[in-house]
Design an enzyme around this catalytic site. Structure first.
Site, PDB file in Angstrom:
ATOM      1  N   ASN A  64       8.578  -2.072 -49.027  1.00  0.00           N
ATOM      2  CA  ASN A  64       9.494  -1.253 -48.228  1.00  0.00           C
ATOM      3  C   ASN A  64      10.961  -1.575 -48.492  1.00  0.00           C
ATOM      4  O   ASN A  64      11.820  -0.720 -48.320  1.00  0.00           O
ATOM      5  CB  ASN A  64       9.187  -1.404 -46.732  1.00  0.00           C
ATOM      6  CG  ASN A  64       8.920  -2.827 -46.320  1.00  0.00           C
ATOM      7  OD1 ASN A  64       8.057  -3.504 -46.881  1.00  0.00           O
ATOM      8  ND2 ASN A  64       9.664  -3.295 -45.340  1.00  0.00           N
ATOM      9  N   THR A 110      -8.584   8.514 -26.827  1.00  0.00           N
ATOM     10  CA  THR A 110      -8.407   9.954 -27.028  1.00  0.00           C
ATOM     11  C   THR A 110      -7.411  10.178 -28.151  1.00  0.00           C
ATOM     12  O   THR A 110      -6.340   9.553 -28.196  1.00  0.00           O
ATOM     13  CB  THR A 110      -7.911  10.615 -25.725  1.00  0.00           C
ATOM     14  OG1 THR A 110      -8.888  10.344 -24.726  1.00  0.00           O
ATOM     15  CG2 THR A 110      -7.750  12.119 -25.887  1.00  0.00           C
ATOM     16  N   CYS A 154      19.396  -9.590 -37.972  1.00  0.00           N
ATOM     17  CA  CYS A 154      20.063 -10.477 -37.036  1.00  0.00           C
ATOM     18  C   CYS A 154      19.032 -10.979 -36.037  1.00  0.00           C
ATOM     19  O   CYS A 154      18.774 -10.358 -35.020  1.00  0.00           O
ATOM     20  CB  CYS A 154      21.173  -9.723 -36.316  1.00  0.00           C
ATOM     21  SG  CYS A 154      22.195 -10.787 -35.339  1.00  0.00           S
ATOM     22  N   GLY A 203       2.288   8.094 -40.548  1.00  0.00           N
ATOM     23  CA  GLY A 203       2.857   9.439 -40.551  1.00  0.00           C
ATOM     24  C   GLY A 203       4.372   9.493 -40.670  1.00  0.00           C
ATOM     25  O   GLY A 203       4.921  10.295 -41.415  1.00  0.00           O
TER      26      GLY A 203
HETATM   27  N1  PLP Z   1       3.838  -1.402 -43.861  1.00  0.00           N
HETATM   28  C1  PLP Z   1       4.968  -1.091 -44.504  1.00  0.00           C
HETATM   29  C2  PLP Z   1       5.078  -1.362 -45.976  1.00  0.00           C
HETATM   30  C3  PLP Z   1       6.038  -0.515 -43.801  1.00  0.00           C
HETATM   31  O1  PLP Z   1       7.154  -0.213 -44.445  1.00  0.00           O
HETATM   32  C4  PLP Z   1       5.883  -0.279 -42.420  1.00  0.00           C
HETATM   33  C5  PLP Z   1       7.004   0.275 -41.637  1.00  0.00           C
HETATM   34  O2  PLP Z   1       8.153   0.106 -41.982  1.00  0.00           O
HETATM   35  C6  PLP Z   1       4.678  -0.606 -41.809  1.00  0.00           C
HETATM   36  C7  PLP Z   1       3.674  -1.176 -42.556  1.00  0.00           C
HETATM   37  C8  PLP Z   1       4.448  -0.364 -40.352  1.00  0.00           C
HETATM   38  O3  PLP Z   1       4.258   1.000 -40.111  1.00  0.00           O
HETATM   39  P1  PLP Z   1       4.411   1.592 -38.631  1.00  0.00           P
HETATM   40  O4  PLP Z   1       5.862   1.616 -38.344  1.00  0.00           O
HETATM   41  O5  PLP Z   1       3.815   2.943 -38.705  1.00  0.00           O
HETATM   42  O6  PLP Z   1       3.658   0.675 -37.747  1.00  0.00           O
END
Ligand code: PLP
Length: 396
Positions: A151, A237, A325, A200
């Protein structure tokens, strides 16, 4: 003021077509899919369609998809399921650069439940070492969990190869594909992955919905126990509007993959090349040749990332920084620490993450604004190329 959003790895705008698709299920077709009457039935049909669309995006079977509330839930569920299904196996393999949804859960399992975890290291570009990976797998390894794409840097990991090795060694392989789905092609018929997480809100659906792919016949233990939803694999649900939105978003992501890999990538490259060319002491963090097409993580040496973000925000440019931070101290992110990015650069890292909604005009504006912004901040900085920080190399 401008409103330039370049933080799409944090979350994305809901695509208007996705919003249109989900709207009626709030106010008109609000039934519970478990109900026997027509209100339930109508929603059930649309949920079936959504499941098919998610499956088509990954090239798997619809009943291999379990809808969840988010990527974090999918990640936690995958690991917990593998551990519960194989109680004698007490070892996990993952990396130092996972999202906290994996990393913090692994630390918790180590600390509170006595599991052993091997955290694979990276080189200075954030790449993993295949030999280290092979050596880390043990007889008692219950699960290997490696993210498909990072990420922060956008680095793409060799998931096909890693999953094949896991299969040969008979170990369950999970991948956190939260950042990969919608940005790069995924084919689960080709890649022997056992479980895959997606979310999503990273692909233009709303927040609060995710999915976990679980390969057919893989022993699975549910995380949430209660009703029989999701074929007794996830109680609660269903978030029907979210699920319908996720289906549509996956379909659009599939259809827009070409745009992601050409237009979005071209904008990202223009931005990145321009910043690196016009701002001295700027470096790229990550694997230049093997990254998500939308992500660029750049360190501006001798300035503080949070300060850069604040100044950018005043110009209407939204991105994120690689330092968080926490507890009053500005610690560089665990990803940059794993990559040994020098202290005075790790602190000035900014992640730009684009989407199909960004324009060339926006990129031009960022390119015009950033050199002056960084120059002004550097005038206030106690550090410079001449006055390096004292020996406070980034802690691993
Ligand atoms: N895994 C990765 C690589 C992510 O970038 C993120 C969110 O930034 C997540 C998991 C977590 O996803 P969520 O925010 O839908 O819990």
């Amino acid at each position: 003021m401008k409103n330039i959003y370049m933080d799409n790895n944090a979350t994305t705008q809901v695509d208007p077509a996705v919003f249109d698709e989900m709207k009626p299920y709030f106010t008109e077709l609000y039934g519970n899919p478990s109900s026997m009457h027509r209100f339930g039935g109508q929603v059930g049909v649309q949920m079936k369609e959504a499941r098919q669309r998610v499956a088509d995006t990954l090239n798997c079977e619809p009943d291999e998809i379990i809808f969840t509330s988010c990527g974090s839930e999918s990640d936690n569920t995958a690991i917990r399921s593998a551990l519960n299904a194989q109680p004698k196996k007490r070892h996990i393999v993952t990396t130092r650069v996972e999202h906290p949804a994996i990393l913090s859960f692994c630390k918790f399992l180590e600390k509170k439940e006595g599991y052993e975890v091997t955290y694979l290291s990276t080189d200075t570009s954030g790449r993993l070492d295949m030999e280290e990976y092979k050596n880390a797998i043990r007889e008692d390894t219950a699960i290997i969990s490696i993210m498909w794409a990072n990420n922060e840097t956008g680095n793409i990991y060799p998931i096909h190869e890693m999953a094949k090795i896991a299969k040969e060694r008979n170990v369950i392989f999970h991948t956190d594909a939260v950042q990969a789905v919608g940005k790069i092609a995924i084919d689960l018929k080709e890649t022997p992955i056992d479980m895959l997480s997606l979310s999503g809100h990273k692909l233009h659906a709303p927040k609060g919905v995710g999915a976990l792919y679980v390969r057919k016949r893989l022993p699975f233990r549910p995380f949430l126990i209660g009703g029989h939803q999701e074929r007794s694999r996830r109680a609660g649900t269903e978030n029907t509007t979210g699920i319908i939105a996720l289906g549509k978003a996956c379909q659009l992501a599939h259809d827009n993959m070409e745009i992601e890999n050409t237009e979005v990538k071209a904008l990202r490259d223009k931005l990145e090349n321009g910043l690196l060319a016009t701002i001295p002491d700027a470096i790229l963090n990550g694997d230049k040749d093997n990254r998500l097409p939308n992500t660029s993580n750049i360190s501006f040496g001798y300035v503080e990332g949070e300060a850069i973000l604040l100044m950018m925000d005043q110009l209407g440019i939204c991105a994120s920084s690689g330092s968080a931070c926490t507890s009053g101290s500005l610690e560089p992110s665990h990803v940059l620490r794993s990559m040994d990015v020098p202290f005075t650069f790790a602190h000035g890292s900014i992640r730009f993450s684009l989407s199909r909604y960004n324009t060339e005009e926006e990129v031009d504006f960022v390119l015009e604004s950033m050199p002056k912004l960084i120059e002004n901040l550097r005038k206030l900085s106690p550090f410079s190329a001449e006055k390096e920080a004292p020996d406070c190399a980034v802690k691993k």
